[in-house]
Structure formats: C-alpha cells, structure tokens
Design an enzyme around this catalytic site. Structure first.
Site, PDB file in Angstrom:
ATOM      1  N   ASP A  90       0.848  -1.187   0.000  1.00 49.57           N
ATOM      2  CA  ASP A  90       0.000   0.000   0.000  1.00 49.57           C
ATOM      3  C   ASP A  90       0.892   1.248   0.000  1.00 49.57           C
ATOM      4  OD1 ASP A  90      -2.154   1.781   0.526  1.00 49.57           O
ATOM      5  OD2 ASP A  90      -1.785   1.594   2.684  1.00 49.57           O
TER       6      ASP A  90
ATOM      7  N   ASP B 164      -0.207   4.993   0.812  1.00 50.40           N
ATOM      8  CA  ASP B 164      -0.407   5.973   1.896  1.00 50.40           C
ATOM      9  C   ASP B 164      -0.317   5.241   3.235  1.00 50.40           C
ATOM     10  OD1 ASP B 164      -0.889   8.090   0.097  1.00 50.40           O
ATOM     11  OD2 ASP B 164      -2.940   7.402  -0.178  1.00 50.40           O
TER      12      ASP B 164
ATOM     13  N   ASP C 177      -1.924  -0.420   5.903  1.00 49.48           N
ATOM     14  CA  ASP C 177      -2.234   0.102   7.241  1.00 49.48           C
ATOM     15  C   ASP C 177      -3.735   0.150   7.504  1.00 49.48           C
ATOM     16  OD1 ASP C 177      -2.310   2.159   5.242  1.00 49.48           O
ATOM     17  OD2 ASP C 177      -2.577   3.624   6.841  1.00 49.48           O
TER      18      ASP C 177
HETATM   19 MG    MG Z   1      -2.811   3.124   3.509  1.00 49.23          MG
END
Ligand code: MG
Length: 180
Positions: free
Chosen positions: A6, A8, A137
């Site tokens: 991922d 961000d 996240d």
């Molecule tokens: Mg993320």
C-alpha cells in the site's frame, strides 16, 4: 512471491504530510498528534465540523506529491525486489481523484524512481488484485473478491485499537515478520 505494498501509510507519510499543513493552515484549531490517532480515517477522529478543513487539505494540488517518504520504505521494497520477489505498489485513489491520481505517479517517480511507476496499481478494490501478501495500514479491507493475499498490517497508532488477527509489521522488523 508477489508482494503488494500500500502507498499511503507504508510508503508515503500521509499523517505527517497532513498534520504539517493542518498546523500551518489552521493554527487556531486543535490537531491530533499521530500517537493519539485512533480511527483509520482522519475525519472520524476530528470533529464533524472540521471535515471540510480536512478535505480542503487532502484534495488540494500538491498534497499527494509533497507527502514525505516513510523512513526505510524505499530500502525495504528494493531489498524485497532484490531477493527475487515481484513487488507492486497497490493504492486506492481518493474519490476526488483529480490531483491524487497524477500525483501518486509523480510521487513514486520522485521518491522511488521512474521504474517503480511501472509497478503502480491504482484500484478502489484491492481484493481483486492477486498477490501473496498485501502490506497495508488499513485495518479492514473489503471488496467484491475473495483475496488471494494475506493482509499484513502496517503498524500505525490508528490501527492498534481494533481487535485484529493480522500479523503486523514496520520497516524496522519486516524481515522477521515475513521470514526473509
Ligand atoms: Mg494506507
């Protein structure tokens, strides 16, 4: 194996980028330190009446392009690649995509190098992307498909309160967690 990372959070420091601008632009308003963030989405942590302030930062030209890189991220994905893994960056653009989509490509070129732009997958549904693992996240990832990947949580203050079974990693311990 195919490793999806991922953007961000794990690669681009969205939290720092956001907070730096918030504190400058809205210096008269309260802010939430990263350690005190509890919800994945900023607008769930901040009072409702500040939603437009948040939006004005994240949708502005230059926001994504100027996000700082996470320490250790580039070294980690380069090392994964050098160990023979297929590494892709798998990221969901904002609904307000105008600046976000182009700037994600520009960010990757600026921070990781042009070659990595060829490994960028933009999708609103990561469950439809095949891979062995997805490092992300976001605590819960839903979609139309049945994921082939194991979701490994990129550890952040805002994903610690949730009762999750995923393994967690940071760029400090990824080799141990992934057994590499
Ligand atoms: Mg993320």
């Amino acid at each position: 194996m195919i490793i999806l990372v991922d953007m961000d959070g794990p690669l681009a420091d969205y939290e720092k980028g956001f907070l730096d601008i918030w504190r400058e632009k809205f210096s008269d308003l309260d802010f939430i330190k990263l350690e005190d963030r509890r919800e994945f989405y900023l607008h769930h942590d901040y009072p409702k009446e500040m939603s437009e302030n948040i939006r004005s930062i994240c949708s502005a030209p230059g926001f994504f392009l100027n996000l700082p890189a996470m320490a250790g991220a580039r070294e980690a994905i380069e090392e994964m690649k050098n160990k023979g893994h297929e590494v892709f960056i798998c990221t969901s653009p904002m609904n307000e995509y105008t600046n976000c989509v182009l700037e994600k490509y520009q960010w990757v070129e600026k921070n990781l190098g042009l070659e990595w732009t060829k490994k960028l997958i933009l999708t609103k549904d990561k469950t439809l992307v095949q891979g062995s693992i997805l490092i992300d996240d976001r605590p819960i990832i839903h979609g139309a498909g049945q994921p082939t990947w194991e979701h490994i949580l990129f550890d952040m203050p805002y994903n610690r309160d949730v009762d999750l079974k995923q393994r967690r990693l940071t760029w400090g311990n990824w080799r141990e967690v992934l057994g590499m």
